[in-house]
Design a protein around this motif. Structure first.
Motif: not given
Ligand SMILES: N[C@@H](CCC(=O)N[C@@H](CS)C(=O)NCC(=O)O)C(=O)O
Length: 219
Positions: A79-85, A90-95, A153-158
């Motif tokens: 759950g640290v590097l991933w942004r799960a569905p 999640r959409p921004e992470w995929l982008q 991402l606003a929440s930090g490193f991913s």
């Protein structure tokens, strides 16, 4: 069982290696020199175009660095590097995971011009200028994204920072990222991570693609 990663120094497979190191997973690295060695029948049975990265995880064989990033996060991240569905980012992470490739395509075209085409007379100054400009435009997007944050991402490193960070690592060989203060500070942050440093070739390693400090155009 350890993962197996087919890798060339500082090629896109560095993206996968860096992520594997961030996740602290066991990996056997199969190192190739960049070029013909990738075209053996044995390797083509794993990656039909003979490119890196390619990852083996038990019975699974997977190529495409973006897909490998998504797979590694989905299977191995807590759950640290991933942004799960379902995660709001999640959409921004995929982008950004996929934007990494948009950036790298320009650096790859510039690598082809400056290195793969060994005869300078066969290189195209027009293509070099155009790709340098397009790389700069892609970096400007990061400059704006990073104006109020340390990571994409606003929440930090991913894992998105790993993908884009690799693109910058190579992109900075073709354009001066000091012209973009937020991006320069971001690259500094990323490149001081232990997992990043573990993914670099040793100073005296053989089979490096990049042997100059940079390949910036002079005019
Ligand atoms: N979109 C693919 C691109 C893979 C790719 O083109 N890798 C380059 C290294 S950066 C390669 O293996 N090139 C060898 C060749 O074209 O002969 C990915 O992200 O994995």
């Amino acid at each position: 069982m350890a993962l197996k990663l087919f890798h060339c120094h500082e090629a896109r497979s560095m993206r996968s290696l860096w992520l594997i190191n961030e996740l602290k997973l066991d990996v056997d690295v199969v190192l190739f020199s960049f070029g013909r060695a990738l075209r053996s029948d044995d390797y083509l049975s794993r990656h039909p175009l003979g490119r890196v990265p390619c990852l083996e995880d038990g019975e699974l064989t997977l190529f495409e660095s973006g897909a490998i990033a998504e797979y590694l996060c989905e299977i191995y991240d807590d759950g640290v590097l991933w942004r799960a569905p379902g995660h709001k980012e999640r959409p921004e992470w995929l982008q950004w995971i996929h934007y990494a490739e948009t950036m790298t395509v320009h650096a790859a075209n510039l690598t082809q011009q400056a290195i793969v085409i060994s005869d300078p007379a066969l290189r195209s100054p027009t293509v070099q200028k155009l790709e340098t400009r397009r790389l700069g435009k892609a970096i400007e997007v990061l400059e704006s994204q990073l104006q109020d944050r340390d990571y994409l991402l606003a929440s930090g490193f991913s894992a998105a920072d790993v993908g884009v960070g690799y693109s910058l690592h190579v992109g900075r060989l073709f354009t001066d990222i000091e012209a973009y203060p937020n991006v320069a500070a971001y690259y500094q942050r990323l490149s001081s991570r232990e997992a990043f440093k573990q993914s670099l070739p040793a100073m005296d390693a053989e089979h490096k693609i990049y042997t100059q400090q940079n390949y910036w155009l002079t005019e």
